[in-house]
Every structure is written in structure tokens, then in C-alpha cells.
Design an enzyme around this catalytic site. Sequence first.
Site, PDB file in Angstrom:
ATOM      1  N   LYS A  73     -10.420 -16.178  95.551  1.00 31.53           N
ATOM      2  CA  LYS A  73     -10.557 -14.915  94.843  1.00 31.53           C
ATOM      3  C   LYS A  73     -10.944 -13.787  95.810  1.00 31.53           C
ATOM      4  CE  LYS A  73     -12.234 -16.943  90.503  1.00 31.53           C
ATOM      5  NZ  LYS A  73     -11.172 -16.466  89.607  1.00 31.53           N
ATOM      6  N   ARG A 133      -7.666 -24.871  82.934  1.00 35.25           N
ATOM      7  CA  ARG A 133      -6.787 -25.583  82.008  1.00 35.25           C
ATOM      8  C   ARG A 133      -6.619 -27.048  82.391  1.00 35.25           C
ATOM      9  NH1 ARG A 133      -2.134 -21.393  83.189  1.00 35.25           N
ATOM     10  NH2 ARG A 133      -4.072 -20.180  83.277  1.00 35.25           N
TER      11      ARG A 133
END
Length: 254
Positions: free
Chosen positions: A31, A105
Site C-alpha cells: 500500500k 476475500r
Amino acid sequence: MELEYRPKDAVAHVALVGKGITFDSGGLWIKPAASMGTMKEDMAGAAAVVQATLAAARLGLPVRVSAYAALAENMIGEAAMRPGDVLTTYDGTTVEVSNTDAEGRLVLADALGRAVEAGPDVVVDIATLTGHMVLALGDRMAGVLGDDAVVEEVLSAGRAAGEDAWPMPIPDFFDSRIRSSTVADLAQYDGIRWGGGIFAAAFLREFTGGLPWAHLDIAGPTFNKGGANGHLVPGATGYGVATLVELLRARAEA
């Protein structure tokens, strides 16, 4: 981590599944520095299901609760997953990894597979899953996706709890997007910018075993990055706990 509340007078059985990434660096898709300061918030879904289960027990609600906190850390290291990897999930489904910063997920897929085995009446998962949902709804409202009846239950519980949420669709054409991999059963991510929060929900649906299900994407309201606002203090808000408790209460009274 699994947690169970099983009262003798249970009239319903609800499975709660929460994303618990204790810190999310993004993995090899690291990130930007400005986005990492609050990544301890990525375990908020798991915290919510644990606290909701404990609250149900303290309130003596006649509902069996099976809670699953999908705990992990997403870091760079020699064991980090890589773009192009093919993983086999808990239920045997193969998934092609394309984005290591879409790790939530993956842990939820395993936890949902485990939850289905318990045979609940309904499955609800909650996760700080996508920035796409924040772009769609802002930072004070969760998105709710899944089976229409369960979505409405969650929205009703949220209204009673004073937690804002909004229904979002899962259009049929997303089925082809999550099946776009040529080397695995499912694609974890397809590189298309639009509808990322919906893609994630369509992916999770594959692991619900056809049970009634709803997904709460709480990436926006779970952490207050500004000053105090109403009853919200700066930092973690605990969003979702009250909604889940109200959902359990309503199931007990149905």
C-alpha cells in the site's frame, strides 16, 4: 478462531463470519505509505462478530451463534503469496491470486466454508473489505449485499441499532467476472476498476453453500479518521456490533 454460544432454548442458528486481518500492508502489492497508518482497523469485522456473540450470551438470547474470526496478517516475507499463485480454499475451490492486497476475500472464503459445515439457518459476514464501497457510499455507511430477504433483515437491524447501511446489488454478469480465470475455478480479482465491492461480494457468495446469506462491507464506517461526531469518538467505532446483536434479537423473536 471459532466461538460458539449454544443456549438450550435456542430457536434459531446464525453463523457470523468476520474478517480479521490484524495488519494489512498490502503484501507484495504494498500500500502507499499514507494508506497504512490505520491498517490495524482491518480486523474490525472479526472483532464485531466476537463482541456480538459475547453480547448475545450476556443478554441470554435464545439463538445459537457460531462465530468465525478469520485471523491473519498480510505482510511481505518469504512466505507471502504472489500474483499468479493458485490457492485451494477450505472447501476445495481453486482461486487464482492477482492482487495480494485483496486478501480479505481469501480468508473469508475459508471461514465461510467452515461456517457452512455447522448448518446454520443463515450466514452473515462482515468485513472492512473494499475501498470501492467507500467510494460508492462514503465513510459513514456500510454496503449490504446478498440474498434479498437477509439483506432486508440486516438493514432493518441496522435501522434499529442506529447504524447506517445501504443495499447494493450483485448483477448476474458478475458471475462471468469471478469465473474469468483460465487456471482456477475462480478469479480473486480481475483488474477491472469498476464495481470492485460487488465483485468481492459475488466472489464470497461462492462459498456460502447456497444458504441464506448477507455480506456487510464496513470499510467506511469502521474507523473515524476525524474528530468526535455525535456518539462516535476518533478511532475505532465498533460499527456492526449493534446491528448484529439486533439481527440476533430479531431472529430470537421471529
